[in-house]
Write an enzyme that holds these catalytic residues in place. Sequence first.
Site, PDB file in Angstrom:
ATOM      1  N   HIS A 111     -20.672  31.465  85.094  1.00  0.00           N
ATOM      2  CA  HIS A 111     -20.134  32.337  86.148  1.00  0.00           C
ATOM      3  C   HIS A 111     -19.809  31.494  87.375  1.00  0.00           C
ATOM      4  CE1 HIS A 111     -21.320  36.001  83.947  1.00  0.00           C
ATOM      5  NE2 HIS A 111     -22.327  35.239  83.538  1.00  0.00           N
ATOM      6  N   GLU A 137     -29.635  40.295  76.096  1.00  0.00           N
ATOM      7  CA  GLU A 137     -30.319  39.467  77.093  1.00  0.00           C
ATOM      8  C   GLU A 137     -31.460  40.288  77.682  1.00  0.00           C
ATOM      9  OE1 GLU A 137     -29.457  37.140  81.337  1.00  0.00           O
ATOM     10  OE2 GLU A 137     -28.141  38.772  80.696  1.00  0.00           O
ATOM     11  N   HIS A 174     -20.004  29.818  78.806  1.00  0.00           N
ATOM     12  CA  HIS A 174     -20.668  30.931  79.499  1.00  0.00           C
ATOM     13  C   HIS A 174     -21.159  30.432  80.853  1.00  0.00           C
ATOM     14  CE1 HIS A 174     -23.961  34.328  79.100  1.00  0.00           C
ATOM     15  NE2 HIS A 174     -23.418  34.278  80.306  1.00  0.00           N
ATOM     16  N   HIS A 218     -21.768  40.429  77.675  1.00  0.00           N
ATOM     17  CA  HIS A 218     -23.199  40.173  77.699  1.00  0.00           C
ATOM     18  C   HIS A 218     -23.912  41.252  76.887  1.00  0.00           C
ATOM     19  CE1 HIS A 218     -22.077  37.512  80.903  1.00  0.00           C
ATOM     20  NE2 HIS A 218     -23.312  37.265  81.283  1.00  0.00           N
ATOM     21  N   ASP A 261     -24.896  29.452  82.294  1.00  0.00           N
ATOM     22  CA  ASP A 261     -24.914  30.775  82.908  1.00  0.00           C
ATOM     23  C   ASP A 261     -24.703  30.692  84.423  1.00  0.00           C
ATOM     24  OD1 ASP A 261     -25.080  33.520  82.983  1.00  0.00           O
ATOM     25  OD2 ASP A 261     -27.167  33.654  82.379  1.00  0.00           O
ATOM     26  N   ASP A 262     -25.779  30.491  85.176  1.00  0.00           N
ATOM     27  CA  ASP A 262     -25.760  30.391  86.640  1.00  0.00           C
ATOM     28  C   ASP A 262     -26.686  29.236  87.022  1.00  0.00           C
ATOM     29  OD1 ASP A 262     -24.341  33.120  87.192  1.00  0.00           O
ATOM     30  OD2 ASP A 262     -26.029  33.620  85.888  1.00  0.00           O
TER      31      ASP A 262
END
Length: 321
Positions: free
Chosen positions: A10, A191, A8, A188, A269-270
């Site tokens: 991005h 969240e 996961h 997603h 994630d980021d």
Amino acid sequence: MTAKIELHLHIEGATPPALAREVAARKGVSTHGMFAEDGGYAWEDFTDFLRAYDRVAALFVTPEDHRQLAESVLRECAKHGVIYAELAISSDHVAEGDPVRFAEYLAAITEGAEAAETATGIKANFVATTIRHLGPDRAARAARLAVDCGHPRVTGLGLAGDERLFHPADFAPAFDIAREGGLKLTAHAGEACGAQSVRDALDALKLDRVDHGVRAVEDPALLARIIDEGVHLATCPGSNVALMSYRDWRAHPIGQLRAMGARASVSTDDPPFFQTDMTREYLELTSAFGWGPAEFAAMARDALDAAFCDAATKAELAARL
């Protein structure tokens, strides 16, 4: 260093800040307000994070931009022991439905991924990710683009963006296109919104795994279903803590999820937006839950089982784990 699997991540959200500064300077683009005092990216809340993400993504336009981005992101992953990563890529950010531009983009990030693999051994595939707040019609076009491109590294379809907008069922046509085209599916859910968002996504989209999904712990029946069906949750504790979904790492549900038998793994994630990386994730989980090599090895095996790659690649990665 412990070998890790990351499901996961991005691609634009993993842009190293130094690369963003370099590209902006090269293009003469102002970075006013883009960076925080600590050198990371500046944002205030979830909505502002999405805006900041799009601003960084907009820096990358040419094939060379995208090649450099993919190589930089994967090299950074490899520094933290990641041996396989699935990059969430968005045709909405780079191609806007144009198959020629999408093919050029895929060629560029594939070149970057190959360079990173040659240098570090990391392997990567791509999950074509539709942007929820752009609506179902755009999602269907993105799904068709992902299927029609026939690229061997495009192995899945995802759904990201503002979870508060639209209903998962609105995106069922897009996911039907992808499923019929042979792609694996993730989205997603759980969240920004609660447990019902996870149930709705599972029911409407027939997912192979869920990105985040942590708020399933709020619904015992849903959690039992996830455990019984072996649904994999690609969680991102550092992201959830940074976005203030949970007060700290110890309060994050991943410990409860795994203790109860759910297949939950950790990703970033980021990462530069949330001041994290896979090394920090592992250190924080060790501190919060007392996990050691056995727990992390089991988690990595679960992540590999849920990876959107072929059997030969899984066998090779299993040997490295």
